[in-house]
Design a protein around this motif. Sequence first.
Motif, PDB file in Angstrom:
ATOM      1  N   LYS A 270       0.811  -1.212   0.000  1.00 45.88           N
ATOM      2  CA  LYS A 270       0.000   0.000   0.000  1.00 45.88           C
ATOM      3  C   LYS A 270       0.851   1.272   0.000  1.00 45.88           C
ATOM      4  O   LYS A 270       0.334   2.371   0.216  1.00 45.88           O
ATOM      5  CB  LYS A 270      -0.947  -0.004   1.205  1.00 45.88           C
ATOM      6  CG  LYS A 270      -1.993  -1.109   1.141  1.00 45.88           C
ATOM      7  CD  LYS A 270      -2.970  -1.025   2.279  1.00 45.88           C
ATOM      8  CE  LYS A 270      -4.007  -2.140   2.174  1.00 45.88           C
ATOM      9  NZ  LYS A 270      -4.832  -2.048   0.962  1.00 45.88           N
ATOM     10  N   ARG A 394     -13.626  -7.566   6.336  1.00 47.64           N
ATOM     11  CA  ARG A 394     -12.521  -7.122   5.497  1.00 47.64           C
ATOM     12  C   ARG A 394     -13.001  -6.552   4.164  1.00 47.64           C
ATOM     13  O   ARG A 394     -12.384  -5.637   3.613  1.00 47.64           O
ATOM     14  CB  ARG A 394     -11.574  -8.309   5.247  1.00 47.64           C
ATOM     15  CG  ARG A 394     -10.345  -7.992   4.399  1.00 47.64           C
ATOM     16  CD  ARG A 394      -9.387  -7.098   5.122  1.00 47.64           C
ATOM     17  NE  ARG A 394      -8.150  -6.895   4.379  1.00 47.64           N
ATOM     18  CZ  ARG A 394      -7.211  -6.030   4.724  1.00 47.64           C
ATOM     19  NH1 ARG A 394      -7.357  -5.303   5.814  1.00 47.64           N
ATOM     20  NH2 ARG A 394      -6.124  -5.904   4.005  1.00 47.64           N
ATOM     21  N   ASN A 397     -13.669  -2.943   4.817  1.00 43.76           N
ATOM     22  CA  ASN A 397     -12.568  -2.137   5.346  1.00 43.76           C
ATOM     23  C   ASN A 397     -11.241  -2.800   4.997  1.00 43.76           C
ATOM     24  O   ASN A 397     -10.771  -3.675   5.715  1.00 43.76           O
ATOM     25  CB  ASN A 397     -12.696  -1.989   6.868  1.00 43.76           C
ATOM     26  CG  ASN A 397     -11.517  -1.232   7.465  1.00 43.76           C
ATOM     27  OD1 ASN A 397     -10.854  -0.448   6.770  1.00 43.76           O
ATOM     28  ND2 ASN A 397     -11.240  -1.474   8.729  1.00 43.76           N
ATOM     29  N   ARG A 398     -10.677  -2.378   3.875  1.00 43.29           N
ATOM     30  CA  ARG A 398      -9.440  -2.984   3.391  1.00 43.29           C
ATOM     31  C   ARG A 398      -8.201  -2.199   3.813  1.00 43.29           C
ATOM     32  O   ARG A 398      -7.113  -2.433   3.303  1.00 43.29           O
ATOM     33  CB  ARG A 398      -9.480  -3.108   1.856  1.00 43.29           C
ATOM     34  CG  ARG A 398     -10.542  -4.089   1.363  1.00 43.29           C
ATOM     35  CD  ARG A 398     -10.475  -4.257  -0.141  1.00 43.29           C
ATOM     36  NE  ARG A 398     -11.397  -5.274  -0.605  1.00 43.29           N
ATOM     37  CZ  ARG A 398     -11.118  -6.579  -0.649  1.00 43.29           C
ATOM     38  NH1 ARG A 398      -9.931  -7.009  -0.246  1.00 43.29           N
ATOM     39  NH2 ARG A 398     -11.997  -7.443  -1.089  1.00 43.29           N
ATOM     40  N   TYR A 399      -8.357  -1.273   4.737  1.00 37.05           N
ATOM     41  CA  TYR A 399      -7.234  -0.403   5.084  1.00 37.05           C
ATOM     42  C   TYR A 399      -6.613  -0.728   6.444  1.00 37.05           C
ATOM     43  O   TYR A 399      -5.803   0.033   6.942  1.00 37.05           O
ATOM     44  CB  TYR A 399      -7.705   1.053   5.050  1.00 37.05           C
ATOM     45  CG  TYR A 399      -8.188   1.463   3.684  1.00 37.05           C
ATOM     46  CD1 TYR A 399      -7.274   1.759   2.668  1.00 37.05           C
ATOM     47  CD2 TYR A 399      -9.545   1.526   3.402  1.00 37.05           C
ATOM     48  CE1 TYR A 399      -7.718   2.116   1.406  1.00 37.05           C
ATOM     49  CE2 TYR A 399      -9.990   1.885   2.144  1.00 37.05           C
ATOM     50  CZ  TYR A 399      -9.070   2.180   1.152  1.00 37.05           C
ATOM     51  OH  TYR A 399      -9.503   2.525  -0.105  1.00 37.05           O
ATOM     52  N   ASN A 400      -7.024  -1.840   7.042  1.00 43.01           N
ATOM     53  CA  ASN A 400      -6.443  -2.240   8.325  1.00 43.01           C
ATOM     54  C   ASN A 400      -5.116  -2.959   8.063  1.00 43.01           C
ATOM     55  O   ASN A 400      -5.093  -4.115   7.648  1.00 43.01           O
ATOM     56  CB  ASN A 400      -7.421  -3.156   9.064  1.00 43.01           C
ATOM     57  CG  ASN A 400      -6.953  -3.485  10.465  1.00 43.01           C
ATOM     58  OD1 ASN A 400      -5.788  -3.290  10.830  1.00 43.01           O
ATOM     59  ND2 ASN A 400      -7.857  -4.006  11.279  1.00 43.01           N
ATOM     60  N   TYR A 401      -4.001  -2.260   8.294  1.00 41.03           N
ATOM     61  CA  TYR A 401      -2.681  -2.848   8.066  1.00 41.03           C
ATOM     62  C   TYR A 401      -2.449  -4.117   8.890  1.00 41.03           C
ATOM     63  O   TYR A 401      -1.631  -4.956   8.531  1.00 41.03           O
ATOM     64  CB  TYR A 401      -1.590  -1.838   8.455  1.00 41.03           C
ATOM     65  CG  TYR A 401      -1.382  -0.691   7.494  1.00 41.03           C
ATOM     66  CD1 TYR A 401      -1.963  -0.685   6.235  1.00 41.03           C
ATOM     67  CD2 TYR A 401      -0.584   0.387   7.849  1.00 41.03           C
ATOM     68  CE1 TYR A 401      -1.769   0.375   5.363  1.00 41.03           C
ATOM     69  CE2 TYR A 401      -0.375   1.453   6.982  1.00 41.03           C
ATOM     70  CZ  TYR A 401      -0.974   1.445   5.743  1.00 41.03           C
ATOM     71  OH  TYR A 401      -0.782   2.484   4.878  1.00 41.03           O
ATOM     72  N   ARG A 436      -9.939   3.989  10.410  1.00 38.79           N
ATOM     73  CA  ARG A 436     -10.056   5.100   9.471  1.00 38.79           C
ATOM     74  C   ARG A 436      -8.754   5.899   9.474  1.00 38.79           C
ATOM     75  O   ARG A 436      -8.091   6.007  10.508  1.00 38.79           O
ATOM     76  CB  ARG A 436     -11.215   6.016   9.866  1.00 38.79           C
ATOM     77  CG  ARG A 436     -12.570   5.311   9.898  1.00 38.79           C
ATOM     78  CD  ARG A 436     -12.992   4.865   8.508  1.00 38.79           C
ATOM     79  NE  ARG A 436     -14.283   4.216   8.490  1.00 38.79           N
ATOM     80  CZ  ARG A 436     -15.434   4.863   8.327  1.00 38.79           C
ATOM     81  NH1 ARG A 436     -15.442   6.188   8.198  1.00 38.79           N
ATOM     82  NH2 ARG A 436     -16.578   4.208   8.296  1.00 38.79           N
ATOM     83  N   TYR A 437      -8.429   6.483   8.340  1.00 40.51           N
ATOM     84  CA  TYR A 437      -7.208   7.275   8.228  1.00 40.51           C
ATOM     85  C   TYR A 437      -7.573   8.745   8.125  1.00 40.51           C
ATOM     86  O   TYR A 437      -8.393   9.140   7.285  1.00 40.51           O
ATOM     87  CB  TYR A 437      -6.380   6.821   7.026  1.00 40.51           C
ATOM     88  CG  TYR A 437      -5.859   5.425   7.222  1.00 40.51           C
ATOM     89  CD1 TYR A 437      -4.626   5.201   7.807  1.00 40.51           C
ATOM     90  CD2 TYR A 437      -6.641   4.330   6.865  1.00 40.51           C
ATOM     91  CE1 TYR A 437      -4.167   3.915   8.022  1.00 40.51           C
ATOM     92  CE2 TYR A 437      -6.197   3.041   7.081  1.00 40.51           C
ATOM     93  CZ  TYR A 437      -4.954   2.836   7.658  1.00 40.51           C
ATOM     94  OH  TYR A 437      -4.514   1.559   7.896  1.00 40.51           O
TER      95      TYR A 437
END
Length: 451
Positions: A270, A394, A397-401, A436-437
């Motif tokens: 990413k 998932r 929400n695909r942004y959870n490292y 969330r970012y």
Amino acid sequence: METNYIFKILLHAIFGALLYYIGFFPKLFFFGVIGYFLFKIIVSHPKEKTTSVLLGCAYLTGAEVIFRMTGGGLFYESSKYFIIFYIIFGMFYTGVSNKGYPYFIFLICLVPSVIVASTTIGIDGDLRKNVAFVLSGPVCLGISALYCYDKKINMRQILGILHYLSLPIVTLTTYLFLYTPTIKGIVTGTDSNFAASGGFGPNQVSTVLGLGMFVFCVNYFLNSKTKLLRAVNIVLFALVSFRAIITFSRGGVLTAILMIFAFLAIVYSKSNRRQKNIILTSFASFLLISSLIWFVSSNQTDGLIEKRYTNQDKIGREKADFSAGRVDLFVGELNGFIDEPFLGVGASGMKERRLVSLGRVVATHNELSRLLSEHGILGVIILLILIFKPFDMRTANRYNYFFYAFLIFWFATINHSAMRIAAPGFIYALALLNIRYEKRPLRRKRLVTKR
């Protein structure tokens, strides 16, 4: 931030020394932790309530083994019960997502095993104690997952949760160095070493230290804004890794390695080109440090640690069973499922069976086989929920490292240490958070009109 971080690390190293040298401090430490986080949850702003609950749970998760090791807790399972208490307390403030209902079904599926156990546990058995011991872990997981599912937090907050998880691991590591400051002389074979584990179970110690390895790796790559912080985190990683390796319990270390690679793979995929170059450079330094840690561990154990990881005894002969008897337990529990496929043998039922057949108590190491044998077809439903529901989360929400790293920890740990400690259940729940970012605010120039 730098000063605050280092202060907390030093404070928890001091806690480790106090736990070792002062007899009454473990109880004081335990009640101080419980009281501090309960107060923090109560007084925190409604918007920070979820984070406060998770910070308290994370700290107890990291501290569970040191509480057990020093006798600080009210009772053996204290940390699990207080994690459940904090979360239920948090539910009154922030509620739960209606999308997390499968975890309510999961909790309901645990109930029949208690009823079966009441009819199968021998007259000399303690029903409450036996049932609570085997179900406290799954209940802790179910309650945590129900609370965490789709809870929205930002990257800063999840890094804070991991930081609080790691602080008591610093305390544990300090305690271990004081308990056995030198390793040469206490390692005489390739079996798990209790002396190097603070006189406590190497499996549990290794599991928690492995979790610490992962967190300090995350801090090194994501949360070290200065060279000093990078140096501090790599030193902490080295110290925790060394103590994890010399427990001679492989599960925690191998799990940490899998978590680290899963985490770095996601971060790398990413990142942009410039960030990827930085990651590769940092990873090269990280590998160099890791090699040095292994070299020191091998030197301190006179090469026995290498024999342990290659499944050899102290004179170099290959051991017949790499799993140290876990496969036989696994097969035995599958037979229990075949014998009682509908409702299973009941909570703690397999332990009772082994007590009768072997004449001694042998606890399971594998939660998957235990769920099948003790819950029957309901165990199959439980496993389906636990394995597939996170991936449903998932998709949204695909942004959870940390998603895959957390699931790896849960799955690997329950396969070598069951759910003896709260860590696999709570870490599993963290994979269900909706991270969330924060977007950088747009800076717009004001237009000045000339008159």
